[in-house]
Design an enzyme around this catalytic site. Structure first.
Site, PDB file in Angstrom:
ATOM      1  CG  PHE A 421      17.101   5.491  19.907  1.00 39.65           C
ATOM      2  CD1 PHE A 421      17.899   5.795  18.810  1.00 39.65           C
ATOM      3  CD2 PHE A 421      17.260   6.235  21.063  1.00 39.65           C
ATOM      4  CE1 PHE A 421      18.834   6.816  18.876  1.00 39.65           C
ATOM      5  CE2 PHE A 421      18.189   7.260  21.141  1.00 39.65           C
ATOM      6  CZ  PHE A 421      18.978   7.559  20.042  1.00 39.65           C
ATOM      7  CB  VAL A 424       5.182   1.695  21.265  1.00 38.62           C
ATOM      8  CG1 VAL A 424       4.336   0.878  22.231  1.00 38.62           C
ATOM      9  CG2 VAL A 424       6.434   2.199  21.974  1.00 38.62           C
ATOM     10  CE  LYS A 439      10.171   2.316  24.319  1.00 36.29           C
ATOM     11  NZ  LYS A 439      10.080   3.174  25.501  1.00 36.29           N
ATOM     12  CG  ASP A 540      12.643  10.761  30.722  1.00 33.50           C
ATOM     13  OD1 ASP A 540      12.502  11.996  30.638  1.00 33.50           O
ATOM     14  OD2 ASP A 540      12.620  10.012  29.725  1.00 33.50           O
TER      15      ASP A 540
HETATM   16  N1  LIG Z   1       2.526   0.425  27.468  1.00 29.67           N
HETATM   17  C1  LIG Z   1       1.974   1.203  26.541  1.00 29.67           C
HETATM   18  N2  LIG Z   1       0.669   1.109  26.270  1.00 29.67           N
HETATM   19  C2  LIG Z   1       0.110   1.918  25.347  1.00 29.67           C
HETATM   20  N3  LIG Z   1       0.788   2.835  24.647  1.00 29.67           N
HETATM   21  C3  LIG Z   1       2.102   2.960  24.881  1.00 29.67           C
HETATM   22  C4  LIG Z   1       2.760   2.155  25.833  1.00 29.67           C
HETATM   23  N4  LIG Z   1       4.060   2.494  25.865  1.00 29.67           N
HETATM   24  C5  LIG Z   1       4.193   3.484  24.974  1.00 29.67           C
HETATM   25  N5  LIG Z   1       3.034   3.767  24.372  1.00 29.67           N
HETATM   26  C6  LIG Z   1       2.790   4.792  23.373  1.00 29.67           C
HETATM   27  O1  LIG Z   1       3.687   4.603  22.318  1.00 29.67           O
HETATM   28  C7  LIG Z   1       4.176   5.835  21.862  1.00 29.67           C
HETATM   29  C8  LIG Z   1       5.684   5.774  21.798  1.00 29.67           C
HETATM   30  O2  LIG Z   1       6.183   5.484  23.090  1.00 29.67           O
HETATM   31  P1  LIG Z   1       7.700   5.686  23.469  1.00 29.67           P
HETATM   32  O3  LIG Z   1       7.875   5.416  24.900  1.00 29.67           O
HETATM   33  O4  LIG Z   1       8.585   4.967  22.516  1.00 29.67           O
HETATM   34  O5  LIG Z   1       7.771   7.168  23.084  1.00 29.67           O
HETATM   35  P2  LIG Z   1       8.370   8.389  23.770  1.00 29.67           P
HETATM   36  O6  LIG Z   1       8.348   8.243  25.237  1.00 29.67           O
HETATM   37  O7  LIG Z   1       7.667   9.524  23.145  1.00 29.67           O
HETATM   38  O8  LIG Z   1       9.832   8.299  23.193  1.00 29.67           O
HETATM   39  P3  LIG Z   1      11.186   8.089  23.958  1.00 29.67           P
HETATM   40  O9  LIG Z   1      11.076   6.740  24.617  1.00 29.67           O
HETATM   41  O10 LIG Z   1      12.210   8.126  22.893  1.00 29.67           O
HETATM   42  O11 LIG Z   1      11.248   9.216  24.917  1.00 29.67           O
HETATM   43  C9  LIG Z   1       3.662   6.898  22.771  1.00 29.67           C
HETATM   44  O12 LIG Z   1       2.600   7.548  22.128  1.00 29.67           O
HETATM   45  C10 LIG Z   1       3.120   6.165  23.953  1.00 29.67           C
HETATM   46  O13 LIG Z   1       1.953   6.766  24.416  1.00 29.67           O
END
Ligand SMILES: Nc1ncnc2c1ncn2[C@@H]1O[C@H](COP(=O)(O)OP(=O)(O)OP(=O)(O)O)[C@@H](O)[C@H]1O
Length: 688
Positions: A421, A424, A439, A540
């Protein structure tokens, strides 16, 4: 008295210590004449002058003070014996002096008044600039302060004041000697003679002092005025600088964001170009149409085609060699066992031929293995390319892709990835001047109000948990703000390295040493979560939620499903009220309990960490690796996951296997919690 003697006395009289010479001479003359003279002869003019000089040479303090304490020096006291001898005459003289003094009194009152006034005037003027409590002491204090403030003031003013100080100290140090006082009173005549002159010179001296002090005061005032001016000037400059800074701030911000945008645009171009190039080699997404249904399909690139052709050719050659070998063997057996020399040579020929085929087959096997490795590499590259294509497509389709500045602070750059949802973005914090990850949580506009509210509540919960976490192995949450009715943004510490999921996709099997240091860091983060007053279950833990910063430090992120452990929770854990949608490969059996509300604890994270560690070491998950999420649920894969099997390859240490076994203990009650497992020697780096 003879002339010689007179000469002798008069020359001795230049000695300042003998101040009662006239009296002595008179006495001697009387003795020589055998009588006491009825009238004291007037002292010779020379002696009178000497006496006058002596009076003038007396220190200033004696003229400043009119009290008997400040009488002439001790020579006067020393002459008191001889004074007694002609006391009567002295009394007459003293009376005459008294009269004169009475006449002078009026004058002296005037002069004293003047003195007081002059001193007071001086004080008053000083008092205009500084607090005055009266007397020289105050002056002294002022002098002291003045010294601290101005060096030049010290040079000028201090001389006069030092003089005054010495007068005071001498006067206070003088013993109160009655004899001395009396003799002074008795032999007061010379003073009477020079009183007017003394007062005049004193007055002049005081005037001089006052004018020095006034000059000092004037200069101090000038200095104060100059300093005030300077201060004012500096204040003005500071204000101008601040105004300038304020004016420049938007310009500077604009320059920074323009530069960032240029760099990001170049990165976007480069990323797209690379995808195009890689597509030629690795493949691309094509569209296929089946009636009215349009679907996407992957079309392999040249690299895979070439590899496949090579592999096919190898197989064909291998089959041909196998065939040749078979026919050779057949010919050999048809020939039978010959004993002559010819048949012996043929036999050797067969053997050599067979050895050639065998050796060729072995080398072809090596080639085949190399091609298969290349194909695996291709699959990894293909996966990375597909993810990058998806990211670019998501970026192109995002409404935040035009380098907006959010909340007047965060300059959005390129999309890092898209989750369930959220999107990033890499962003730059224009206030703290650092990269951050923004995010953007989007609420589906089609959602009902209830669903939106529930999502926001959920995200706020995550924020409230996450914002309090400050640890080297936990991604920091810096900020949260609303963008519009359907969108809000959380600002996270930016981790520029890949996440563990991307690492494992590129290199599915990590050397044990690398895997160990990653799991140690994850456990350190978990220990922090469990040592707080308010314990947290992450719930998680998976490769996608472990990020790496520029130094390769592993950090746990995404507290969207985390649970706060209530204080009164029993040893078995708390009730899992909202099951959430954790990733099933990483969740323990108790989370799949459907017959009753499961009790959960930090042991959930211990299980997940065990799965993660296994995956890093063996390149696959211990349970349901090839199964979809849906199949895991349907087939109760995790509920049946009683024991993990360890492949023989790669070779892993027994300590690592033991740790995995402990983490993957099926029965929750027997499984160690985070703080207990963290004591495992494999997770500590203490030198033994
Ligand atoms: N703090 C951060 N710094 C760098 N990259 C990030 C950071 N947080 C998330 N990302 C990158 O952004 C992308 C999307 O992150 P997000 O947490 O939304 O995805 P997800 O964990 O795959 O999805 P969900 O949260 O729905 O499980 C991922 O590739 C993640 O590596």
């Amino acid at each position: 008295m003879s002339d010689d003697m007179l000469m002798h006395f008069s020359s001795n009289s230049s000695n300042q210590s003998d101040q009662s010479l006239p009296t002595k001479i008179a006495k001697l003359e009387a003795r020589m004449a055998g009588k006491v003279p009825s009238v004291t002869p007037a002292p010779p003019v020379q002696l009178q002058q000497q006496h006058q000089q002596q009076q003038q040479q007396q220190p200033i303090w004696s003229s400043v003070s009119s009290g008997p304490k400040f009488g002439p020096p001790e020579e006067l006291a020393g002459s008191s014996d001889s004074d007694d001898d002609n006391g009567g005459e002295f009394l007459i003289q003293a009376n005459t002096q008294k009269r004169q003094r009475l006449q002078e009194n009026d004058n002296s009152v005037v002069i004293e008044h003047l003195e007081t006034q002059t001193v007071n005037d001086g004080r008053q003027k000083i008092g205009e600039t500084e607090e005055t409590k009266g007397g020289f002491d105050t002056n002294r204090k002022k002098q002291g302060r003045g010294r601290g403030q101005s060096n030049s003031g010290r040079g000028r003013g201090s001389k006069a004041n030092d003089q005054m100080r010495s007068q005071i100290s001498v006067s206070t140090a003088m013993p109160s000697n009655g004899q001395l006082e009396n003799s002074y009173l008795k032999d007061n005549r010379p003073k009477e003679h020079f009183r007017n002159d003394d007062r005049i010179s004193l007055e002049e001296e005081l005037r001089a002092k006052v004018s020095i002090l006034e000059e000092d005061l004037r200069k101090s005032r000038q200095e104060a005025f100059d300093n005030h001016d300077l201060c004012h000037q500096l204040e003005k400059e500071l204000k101008e600088l601040k105004d300038y800074e304020q004016q420049m701030k938007p310009k500077r911000t604009k320059i920074i964001s323009d530069l960032l945008i240029s760099v990001s645009k170049a990165e976007r171009q480069e990323a797209r170009m690379k995808v195009r190039q890689d597509s030629l080699r690795l493949g691309s997404v094509g569209v296929i149409r089946a009636g009215t249904i349009i679907s996407e399909t992957w079309e392999d690139g040249q690299m895979l085609k070439d590899l496949n052709i090579h592999l096919r050719q190898l197989l064909e050659t291998k089959e041909a060699i196998e065939r040749q070998r078979k026919s050779l063997k057949k010919r050999q057996s048809d020939k039978g066992d010959g004993t002559d020399a010819e048949s012996g040579a043929q036999e050797e020929d067969f053997l050599i031929q067979d050895e050639i085929f065998k050796s060729r087959l072995v080398s072809m096997k090596r080639e085949e293995e190399a091609i298969l490795r290349e194909r695996d590499r291709y699959e990894l590259e293909k996966g990375r390319l597909i993810r990058e294509m998806k990211r670019i497509r998501d970026e192109d389709g995002s409404r935040f892709n035009n380098f907006q500045i959010l909340n007047h602070r965060y300059a959005l750059l390129n999309l890092l990835g898209k989750g369930g949802f959220s999107e990033v973005y890499k962003a730059f914090d224009l206030v703290d001047h650092r990269y951050v990850a923004c995010k953007l949580h989007g609420l589906n506009a089609q959602w009902s109000e209830d669903k939106k509210q529930s999502y926001i509540r959920h995200a706020m919960r995550e924020y409230n948990i996450h914002k309090t976490l400050v640890h080297n192995h936990i991604v920091r949450l810096w900020d949260i703000f609303e963008i519009d009715q359907n969108t809000f943004c959380t600002v996270l510490e930016y981790c520029c390295g890949k996440d563990l999921d991307a690492v494992l996709k590129a290199t599915p099997v990590l050397p044990e040493r690398e895997a160990r240091i990653i799991i140690v860091q994850i456990f350190q983060g978990l220990v922090y979560l469990n040592k707080r007053a308010q314990k947290i279950i992450h719930y998680d833990l998976k490769p996608g939620n472990v990020l790496f910063d520029e130094f390769g430090i592993a950090k746990v992120t995404d507290f969207g499903l985390s649970k706060i452990v209530e204080e009164d929770v029993g040893s078995q854990g708390m009730e899992l009220t909202s099951q959430g949608a954790g990733t099933y490969w990483y969740l323990p059996p108790e989370c799949f309990e459907l017959s009753k509300t499961p009790l959960i604890s930090s042991k959930v994270d211990v299980w997940s960490a065990g799965v993660l560690f296994y995956q890093m070491l063996y390149g696959r998950r211990p349970f349901g690796h090839d199964q979809s999420q849906e199949r895991i649920l349907r087939e109760d894969t995790i509920i049946k996951a009683r024991k993990a099997e360890f492949p023989s390859k790669p070779t892993i240490s027994n300590e690592a296997k033991d740790l995995i076994r402990r983490c993957l203990t099926y029965n929750q009650a027997d499984r160690p919690d985070v703080l207990t497992i963290a004591q495992d020697p494999y997770l500590t780096y203490v030198k033994r």
